[in-house]
Scaffold this motif. Structure first.
Motif, PDB file in Angstrom:
ATOM      1  N   UNK A  28      -3.629   2.309   5.173  1.00 24.96           N
ATOM      2  CA  UNK A  28      -2.379   2.983   5.552  1.00 24.96           C
ATOM      3  C   UNK A  28      -2.534   3.902   6.756  1.00 24.96           C
ATOM      4  N   UNK A  29      -3.724   4.475   6.957  1.00 18.20           N
ATOM      5  CA  UNK A  29      -3.932   5.371   8.099  1.00 18.20           C
ATOM      6  C   UNK A  29      -3.747   4.626   9.410  1.00 18.20           C
ATOM      7  N   UNK A  30      -4.144   3.348   9.442  1.00 17.92           N
ATOM      8  CA  UNK A  30      -4.020   2.585  10.686  1.00 17.92           C
ATOM      9  C   UNK A  30      -2.553   2.237  10.965  1.00 17.92           C
ATOM     10  N   UNK A  81       6.910   1.981   6.703  1.00 20.91           N
ATOM     11  CA  UNK A  81       7.171   1.336   5.405  1.00 20.91           C
ATOM     12  C   UNK A  81       5.908   0.718   4.834  1.00 20.91           C
ATOM     13  N   UNK A  82       5.063   0.142   5.691  1.00 28.97           N
ATOM     14  CA  UNK A  82       3.809  -0.442   5.215  1.00 28.97           C
ATOM     15  C   UNK A  82       2.889   0.650   4.667  1.00 28.97           C
ATOM     16  N   UNK A  87       0.257   3.218   0.124  1.00 30.57           N
ATOM     17  CA  UNK A  87      -0.099   4.463  -0.565  1.00 30.57           C
ATOM     18  C   UNK A  87       0.584   4.553  -1.919  1.00 30.57           C
ATOM     19  N   UNK A  88       1.796   3.998  -2.027  1.00 29.54           N
ATOM     20  CA  UNK A  88       2.485   3.997  -3.316  1.00 29.54           C
ATOM     21  C   UNK A  88       1.705   3.214  -4.357  1.00 29.54           C
ATOM     22  N   UNK A  89       1.175   2.070  -3.964  1.00 33.03           N
ATOM     23  CA  UNK A  89       0.379   1.252  -4.885  1.00 33.03           C
ATOM     24  C   UNK A  89      -0.915   1.964  -5.271  1.00 33.03           C
ATOM     25  N   UNK A  97      -5.614  10.055  -5.853  1.00 32.39           N
ATOM     26  CA  UNK A  97      -6.297   9.426  -4.724  1.00 32.39           C
ATOM     27  C   UNK A  97      -6.040  10.270  -3.473  1.00 32.39           C
ATOM     28  N   UNK A  98      -7.042  11.039  -3.060  1.00 29.64           N
ATOM     29  CA  UNK A  98      -6.863  11.999  -1.976  1.00 29.64           C
ATOM     30  C   UNK A  98      -6.502  11.314  -0.661  1.00 29.64           C
ATOM     31  N   UNK A  99      -7.149  10.188  -0.361  1.00 29.13           N
ATOM     32  CA  UNK A  99      -6.865   9.511   0.902  1.00 29.13           C
ATOM     33  C   UNK A  99      -5.431   8.988   0.928  1.00 29.13           C
ATOM     34  N   UNK A 100      -4.979   8.464  -0.211  1.00 36.25           N
ATOM     35  CA  UNK A 100      -3.609   7.951  -0.288  1.00 36.25           C
ATOM     36  C   UNK A 100      -2.600   9.093  -0.189  1.00 36.25           C
ATOM     37  N   UNK A 101      -2.883  10.202  -0.849  1.00 33.98           N
ATOM     38  CA  UNK A 101      -1.991  11.356  -0.769  1.00 33.98           C
ATOM     39  C   UNK A 101      -1.889  11.866   0.668  1.00 33.98           C
ATOM     40  N   UNK A 102      -3.035  11.920   1.341  1.00 38.47           N
ATOM     41  CA  UNK A 102      -3.034  12.420   2.719  1.00 38.47           C
ATOM     42  C   UNK A 102      -2.260  11.478   3.639  1.00 38.47           C
TER      43      UNK A 102
END
Length: 222
Positions: A28-30, A81-82, A87-89, A97-102
């Motif tokens: 998601x960061x990319x 949206x991607x 991150x929602x999944x 999940x810290x990376x997903x939250x960030x």
């Protein structure tokens, strides 16, 4: 990619970010990097990066109209949206999940900026930025060493603290009263000790100090 980005060479940055995304499409960061490059490309062309727009005499609610191309609009929204979907999944599987939250907080922040400057959906923008702050509060709650996540907190405190009192009674701002001085201190800590967001925090501090009529503090940053 960010070397190009910080030199306002957004097409070159975008090309590199897209190549990076193709190599890891589930990061998601990319997707956020792509959205960021597209957003700033729109802002530069529309004059929204001109320094006179951030002086103290220019309120947050006055800005030039922006006209993104259909391709830019699609690229930005598809990337956001991607990032939200991925991150929602991840958070459905692990709410901490810290990376997903960030990454999700970053996506909300970019969408908030887009809503503010491009679609002029001011209330949606403030709602998105508030959601970004909540997510990054969770990040720093889980890992206080993640100083980069404090940038959205500092920016949010400054912006909300600058609003007319009537706006602070909005339901989604409950508990967030804003504090300009606290926001500046938080941004200064990110500028001093941050990793991913150190440059952004310095730029933001320069903007804020100019807005607050403190040129002596802007000069060392520049």
């Amino acid at each position: 990619g960010f070397d190009h980005f910080y030199n306002l060479e957004y097409p070159q940055a975008l090309a590199i970010f897209k190549k990076s995304l193709a190599e890891s499409p589930n990061d998601p960061a990319r997707h956020n990097h792509v959205a960021q490059a597209v957003l700033f490309q729109i802002m530069l062309r529309s004059g929204a990066l001109e320094s006179h727009l951030v002086t103290g005499s220019n309120p947050f609610l006055r800005h030039p109209k922006m006209e993104p191309t259909a391709a830019e609009r699609s690229q930005f929204l598809d990337a956001i949206n991607a990032s939200m979907s991925l991150t929602g999944k991840a958070l459905a599987a692990n709410p901490n999940d810290i990376e997903a939250l960030y990454a999700r907080g970053v996506a909300y922040s970019f969408r908030g900026t887009y809503n503010f400057l491009v679609t002029r959906a001011w209330m949606d923008s403030l709602r998105d930025v508030t959601e970004s702050r909540k997510l990054h509060n969770r990040v720093t709650g889980l890992d206080p060493s993640r100083i980069d996540a404090r940038m959205s907190q500092g920016f949010h405190d400054y912006v909300v603290g600058s609003l007319h009192w009537s706006y602070r009674f909005l339901g989604f701002l409950a508990g967030f009263h804003g504090d300009k001085d606290a926001g500046i201190r938080t941004l200064a800590s990110v500028a001093d000790r941050g990793n991913l967001n150190q440059s952004d925090a310095k730029i933001m501090l320069g903007v804020i100090y100019r807005r607050e009529g403190k040129p002596a503090l802007v000069l060392p940053i520049l």
